[in-house]
Design an enzyme around this catalytic site. Sequence first.
Site, PDB file in Angstrom:
ATOM      1  N   ASP A   1      46.390  48.357  28.154  1.00  0.00           N
ATOM      2  CA  ASP A   1      46.478  47.261  29.115  1.00  0.00           C
ATOM      3  C   ASP A   1      45.633  47.573  30.340  1.00  0.00           C
ATOM      4  O   ASP A   1      45.356  48.739  30.647  1.00  0.00           O
ATOM      5  CB  ASP A   1      47.930  47.054  29.546  1.00  0.00           C
ATOM      6  N   ILE A   2      45.269  46.544  31.084  1.00  0.00           N
ATOM      7  CA  ILE A   2      44.378  46.718  32.223  1.00  0.00           C
ATOM      8  C   ILE A   2      44.948  47.693  33.254  1.00  0.00           C
ATOM      9  O   ILE A   2      44.211  48.443  33.894  1.00  0.00           O
ATOM     10  CB  ILE A   2      44.053  45.352  32.876  1.00  0.00           C
TER      11      ILE A   2
END
Length: 242
Positions: free
Chosen positions: A105-106
């Site tokens: 995930d970012i």
Amino acid sequence: MKRERLDKVLANMGLGTRKEVKALVKQGAVVVDGVVANDPGMHVVAEEQEILVDGEPLNYKRWVYVLMNKPPGVISATEDSMHETVVDLLPYEWAIKVHPVGRLDIDTEGLLLLTNDGQLSHSLLSPKKKVEKEYFARIDGRVTEEHVAAFAKGVELEDFTTLPAKLEILSSGENSEIRVTIMEGKFHQVKRMFAAFGLHVSYLQRVRMGPLHLDPSLEPGEYRELTEEELTMLQQHVKGNQ
């Protein structure tokens, strides 16, 4: 060894577009095995032949394996119009070749492998191989032995039930620290597993994939090539999980 067009080899090494490297060849700047190349379309075995560009040797590698400590705020993709990607952090000659093996995930940090070896990438991500992914996380809330037992059985989410996961409590209180090992890599999986119990993951870092561990000497955003030993371990691991 595979024979490839000279202009393709030069372009893949980041020396320019196909048009630009063809111009290099026509200018007499490229020497193959001591002979000035005059045909951009000539076929070479780049790993075996000596190729000089402006007198400098071309250190060609067909396969690239990069271990990165992914920083937060960067997405696990090869291109994106909104955000910086993990390949944007790499030198051009690697960036044009590789793809991330799986996604973080970012806002998730940690171990990310990037390669152009599609077969190894597929094996590491295949559910049949059950390659372990281990994470360190900080949790808002108290993690208990009840959660450990629930993770070990598999957590029922809206769209699927996870495979059994190993949850280790490092500290427990108003805020907890844990390690969790899963064998899948579904979207937001670790966060969703804790959310199923009303717990929020405030920090997430992947520390291991199969036998490959995050290098503690790498700061977020830093990277290096895999060692021969690490690559051999990975290859043997996926082969052994057939």
